[in-house]
Motif scaffolding. Structure first.
Motif, PDB file in Angstrom:
ATOM      1  N   GLU A 102       0.851  -1.195   0.000  1.00 48.76           N
ATOM      2  CA  GLU A 102       0.000   0.000   0.000  1.00 48.76           C
ATOM      3  C   GLU A 102       0.883   1.240   0.000  1.00 48.76           C
ATOM      4  OE1 GLU A 102      -2.345   2.199  -0.804  1.00 48.76           O
ATOM      5  OE2 GLU A 102      -3.625   0.492  -0.267  1.00 48.76           O
ATOM      6  N   THR A 103       1.279   1.681  -1.210  1.00 51.76           N
ATOM      7  CA  THR A 103       2.189   2.832  -1.319  1.00 51.76           C
ATOM      8  C   THR A 103       1.520   4.132  -0.872  1.00 51.76           C
ATOM      9  OG1 THR A 103       1.572   3.040  -3.658  1.00 51.76           O
ATOM     10  CG2 THR A 103       3.570   1.796  -3.149  1.00 51.76           C
ATOM     11  N   GLY A 104       0.191   4.166  -0.811  1.00 52.23           N
ATOM     12  CA  GLY A 104      -0.484   5.359  -0.333  1.00 52.23           C
ATOM     13  C   GLY A 104      -0.155   5.684   1.110  1.00 52.23           C
ATOM     14  N   LEU A 105       0.313   4.683   1.871  1.00 56.79           N
ATOM     15  CA  LEU A 105       0.699   4.928   3.261  1.00 56.79           C
ATOM     16  C   LEU A 105       1.954   5.778   3.361  1.00 56.79           C
ATOM     17  CD1 LEU A 105       0.118   1.372   4.803  1.00 56.79           C
ATOM     18  CD2 LEU A 105      -1.317   3.406   5.095  1.00 56.79           C
ATOM     19  N   ILE A 106       2.778   5.788   2.311  1.00 56.90           N
ATOM     20  CA  ILE A 106       4.042   6.537   2.369  1.00 56.90           C
ATOM     21  C   ILE A 106       3.784   8.039   2.471  1.00 56.90           C
ATOM     22  CG2 ILE A 106       6.219   7.004   1.188  1.00 56.90           C
ATOM     23  CD1 ILE A 106       5.980   4.204  -0.086  1.00 56.90           C
ATOM     24  N   PRO A 107       3.010   8.644   1.552  1.00 57.66           N
ATOM     25  CA  PRO A 107       2.725  10.082   1.732  1.00 57.66           C
ATOM     26  C   PRO A 107       1.876  10.378   2.960  1.00 57.66           C
ATOM     27  CG  PRO A 107       1.518   9.188  -0.159  1.00 57.66           C
ATOM     28  CD  PRO A 107       2.492   8.150   0.263  1.00 57.66           C
ATOM     29  N   ILE A 108       0.949   9.463   3.324  1.00 59.68           N
ATOM     30  CA  ILE A 108       0.172   9.657   4.544  1.00 59.68           C
ATOM     31  C   ILE A 108       1.103   9.711   5.754  1.00 59.68           C
ATOM     32  CG2 ILE A 108      -1.502   8.583   6.106  1.00 59.68           C
ATOM     33  CD1 ILE A 108      -2.830   9.820   3.725  1.00 59.68           C
ATOM     34  N   GLY A 109       2.055   8.789   5.800  1.00 56.15           N
ATOM     35  CA  GLY A 109       3.015   8.777   6.902  1.00 56.15           C
ATOM     36  C   GLY A 109       3.886  10.019   6.918  1.00 56.15           C
ATOM     37  N   ALA A 110       4.319  10.475   5.730  1.00 52.45           N
ATOM     38  CA  ALA A 110       5.151  11.675   5.652  1.00 52.45           C
ATOM     39  C   ALA A 110       4.389  12.903   6.153  1.00 52.45           C
ATOM     40  CB  ALA A 110       5.617  11.900   4.216  1.00 52.45           C
ATOM     41  N   ILE A 111       3.117  13.002   5.779  1.00 52.39           N
ATOM     42  CA  ILE A 111       2.284  14.113   6.249  1.00 52.39           C
ATOM     43  C   ILE A 111       2.105  14.036   7.766  1.00 52.39           C
ATOM     44  CG2 ILE A 111      -0.037  15.097   6.173  1.00 52.39           C
ATOM     45  CD1 ILE A 111      -0.160  14.177   3.223  1.00 52.39           C
ATOM     46  N   PHE A 143       4.975   5.048   7.331  1.00 52.74           N
ATOM     47  CA  PHE A 143       5.900   5.500   6.283  1.00 52.74           C
ATOM     48  C   PHE A 143       6.954   4.447   5.953  1.00 52.74           C
ATOM     49  CE2 PHE A 143       9.817   7.698   5.010  1.00 52.74           C
ATOM     50  CZ  PHE A 143       9.371   8.510   3.970  1.00 52.74           C
ATOM     51  N   VAL A 144       7.556   3.856   6.979  1.00 51.93           N
ATOM     52  CA  VAL A 144       8.754   3.059   6.757  1.00 51.93           C
ATOM     53  C   VAL A 144       8.458   1.643   6.270  1.00 51.93           C
ATOM     54  CG1 VAL A 144       9.012   2.109   9.101  1.00 51.93           C
ATOM     55  CG2 VAL A 144      11.045   2.630   7.729  1.00 51.93           C
ATOM     56  N   VAL A 145       7.322   1.051   6.683  1.00 49.36           N
ATOM     57  CA  VAL A 145       7.035  -0.340   6.304  1.00 49.36           C
ATOM     58  C   VAL A 145       6.879  -0.519   4.797  1.00 49.36           C
ATOM     59  CG1 VAL A 145       5.283  -2.155   6.435  1.00 49.36           C
ATOM     60  CG2 VAL A 145       6.150  -1.104   8.527  1.00 49.36           C
ATOM     61  N   PRO A 146       6.048   0.283   4.113  1.00 46.83           N
ATOM     62  CA  PRO A 146       5.953   0.100   2.659  1.00 46.83           C
ATOM     63  C   PRO A 146       7.251   0.429   1.930  1.00 46.83           C
ATOM     64  CG  PRO A 146       4.605   1.964   3.372  1.00 46.83           C
ATOM     65  CD  PRO A 146       5.041   1.254   4.603  1.00 46.83           C
ATOM     66  N   LEU A 147       8.051   1.353   2.462  1.00 45.13           N
ATOM     67  CA  LEU A 147       9.341   1.643   1.829  1.00 45.13           C
ATOM     68  C   LEU A 147      10.245   0.414   1.865  1.00 45.13           C
ATOM     69  CD1 LEU A 147      10.359   5.254   2.953  1.00 45.13           C
ATOM     70  CD2 LEU A 147       9.682   4.486   0.682  1.00 45.13           C
ATOM     71  N   HIS A 148      10.308  -0.239   3.004  1.00 45.08           N
ATOM     72  CA  HIS A 148      11.138  -1.431   3.118  1.00 45.08           C
ATOM     73  C   HIS A 148      10.588  -2.560   2.243  1.00 45.08           C
ATOM     74  CE1 HIS A 148      14.254  -3.826   4.964  1.00 45.08           C
ATOM     75  NE2 HIS A 148      13.385  -4.784   5.217  1.00 45.08           N
ATOM     76  N   ALA A 149       9.255  -2.661   2.186  1.00 44.04           N
ATOM     77  CA  ALA A 149       8.640  -3.688   1.338  1.00 44.04           C
ATOM     78  C   ALA A 149       8.948  -3.425  -0.133  1.00 44.04           C
ATOM     79  CB  ALA A 149       7.139  -3.724   1.577  1.00 44.04           C
ATOM     80  N   LEU A 150       8.964  -2.160  -0.540  1.00 46.68           N
ATOM     81  CA  LEU A 150       9.279  -1.819  -1.929  1.00 46.68           C
ATOM     82  C   LEU A 150      10.704  -2.215  -2.289  1.00 46.68           C
ATOM     83  CD1 LEU A 150       7.625   1.698  -2.433  1.00 46.68           C
ATOM     84  CD2 LEU A 150       7.052  -0.415  -3.639  1.00 46.68           C
ATOM     85  N   MET A 151      11.617  -2.032  -1.343  1.00 52.43           N
ATOM     86  CA  MET A 151      13.002  -2.407  -1.620  1.00 52.43           C
ATOM     87  C   MET A 151      13.122  -3.912  -1.865  1.00 52.43           C
ATOM     88  SD  MET A 151      16.471  -1.749   0.601  1.00 52.43           S
ATOM     89  CE  MET A 151      16.315  -3.227   1.580  1.00 52.43           C
ATOM     90  N   SER A 217      -0.557   7.560  -5.677  1.00 52.87           N
ATOM     91  CA  SER A 217      -0.739   6.673  -4.521  1.00 52.87           C
ATOM     92  C   SER A 217      -1.553   7.357  -3.428  1.00 52.87           C
ATOM     93  CB  SER A 217       0.630   6.253  -3.965  1.00 52.87           C
ATOM     94  OG  SER A 217       1.343   5.504  -4.920  1.00 52.87           O
ATOM     95  N   LEU A 218      -1.272   8.646  -3.205  1.00 56.49           N
ATOM     96  CA  LEU A 218      -2.000   9.386  -2.182  1.00 56.49           C
ATOM     97  C   LEU A 218      -3.473   9.549  -2.573  1.00 56.49           C
ATOM     98  CD1 LEU A 218      -2.087  11.068   0.403  1.00 56.49           C
ATOM     99  CD2 LEU A 218      -1.354  13.040  -0.933  1.00 56.49           C
ATOM    100  N   LEU A 219      -3.728   9.922  -3.836  1.00 58.41           N
ATOM    101  CA  LEU A 219      -5.096  10.123  -4.281  1.00 58.41           C
ATOM    102  C   LEU A 219      -5.886   8.825  -4.256  1.00 58.41           C
ATOM    103  CD1 LEU A 219      -4.508  12.573  -7.275  1.00 58.41           C
ATOM    104  CD2 LEU A 219      -5.539  13.106  -5.055  1.00 58.41           C
ATOM    105  N   ARG A 220      -5.232   7.718  -4.635  1.00 62.40           N
ATOM    106  CA  ARG A 220      -5.917   6.433  -4.629  1.00 62.40           C
ATOM    107  C   ARG A 220      -6.261   6.008  -3.202  1.00 62.40           C
ATOM    108  NH1 ARG A 220      -2.126   3.568  -6.407  1.00 62.40           N
ATOM    109  NH2 ARG A 220      -1.594   2.419  -4.510  1.00 62.40           N
ATOM    110  N   PHE A 221      -5.367   6.327  -2.280  1.00 58.40           N
ATOM    111  CA  PHE A 221      -5.576   5.906  -0.901  1.00 58.40           C
ATOM    112  C   PHE A 221      -6.702   6.688  -0.241  1.00 58.40           C
ATOM    113  CE2 PHE A 221      -4.710   5.956   3.654  1.00 58.40           C
ATOM    114  CZ  PHE A 221      -4.532   4.611   3.912  1.00 58.40           C
TER     115      PHE A 221
END
Length: 222
Positions: A102-111, A143-151, A217-221
């Motif tokens: 769920e990449t939408g969590l990345i911008p949500i987490g950053a915000i 923020f960090v979980v989907p980033l690590h999953a993407l890697m 990703s943010l808009l979809r989420f």
């Protein structure tokens, strides 16, 4: 600040020595550059930990100014609420990404991280500070979980073995950069308010860049 630097510096040196002695550097960088977003993914995690460590360094004096709490144990316990929030956020992110990342969590987490850092210096109530610290930790976990999953998603099992040492080295370097800059600026006479302002600017810049990089990703989420 120096105490925190004394903790982070040996970790960074260990990762550097491990990289130089035990890592196939050519294969490692080939793995990192195998996908264009891998470097950004690693840097994003490093910036997050750099922001949180910087907050850890600045929070005792900030808390004393805002809430009047001076006991080191009480301040330490308040900071532990960030870890509680982090555990909650990581658990939620893992559940939401059980079938797809769920990449939408990345911008949500950053915000969320940006909002938490901005609001901390405006709240003088200890209970509200605790709520903000928990919320900040939750946002960091999201923020960090989907980033690590993407890697892991963008690398093969063979590549990930080479990529992980670079991942740790870059993250350690970014954390050291954050802490070293704060220590140097504080030693040069820059006050608490100015340091907090710089931390806010870094958090805002990180959130803006994340939203700009992942708008779909943010808009979809949402």
């Amino acid at each position: 600040g120096l105490a925190l630097l004394a903790v982070v510096l040996p970790i960074g040196l260990f990762h550097l020595l491990y990289y130089r002695k035990h890592v196939n550097q050519k294969a490692a960088w080939q793995a990192i550059y195998s996908h264009p977003d891998l470097v950004l993914t690693i840097a994003g995690k490093g910036v997050l930990w750099g922001l949180l460590l910087s907050l850890l360094m600045l929070y005792p004096s900030l808390s004393e100014t805002l809430t009047g709490i001076q006991q080191p144990l009480a301040i330490f316990l308040m900071l532990c609420f960030v870890l509680l929030g982090l555990a909650i956020g990581m658990s939620v992110a893992q559940r939401m990404s059980s079938y797809h990342i769920e990449t939408g969590l990345i911008p949500i987490g950053a915000i969320g991280v940006m909002s938490g850092i901005l609001l901390l210096s405006w709240v003088s109530s200890a209970p509200l500070q605790i709520i903000l610290l928990i919320g900040l930790g939750i946002a960091a976990g999201l923020f960090v979980v989907p980033l690590h999953a993407l890697m892991r998603y963008h690398t093969t099992p063979e590549q990930i073995e080479h990529a992980l040492p670079i991942d740790r080295l870059i993250q350690s370097s970014i954390m050291l950069l954050f802490i070293s800059l704060l220590v140097l600026l504080a030693a040069s006479g820059l006050g608490q308010t100015a340091l907090i302002t710089l931390l806010k600017v870094a958090a805002i810049a990180g959130a803006i860049y994340t939203i700009w990089h992942l708008p779909q990703s943010l808009l979809r989420f949402v």
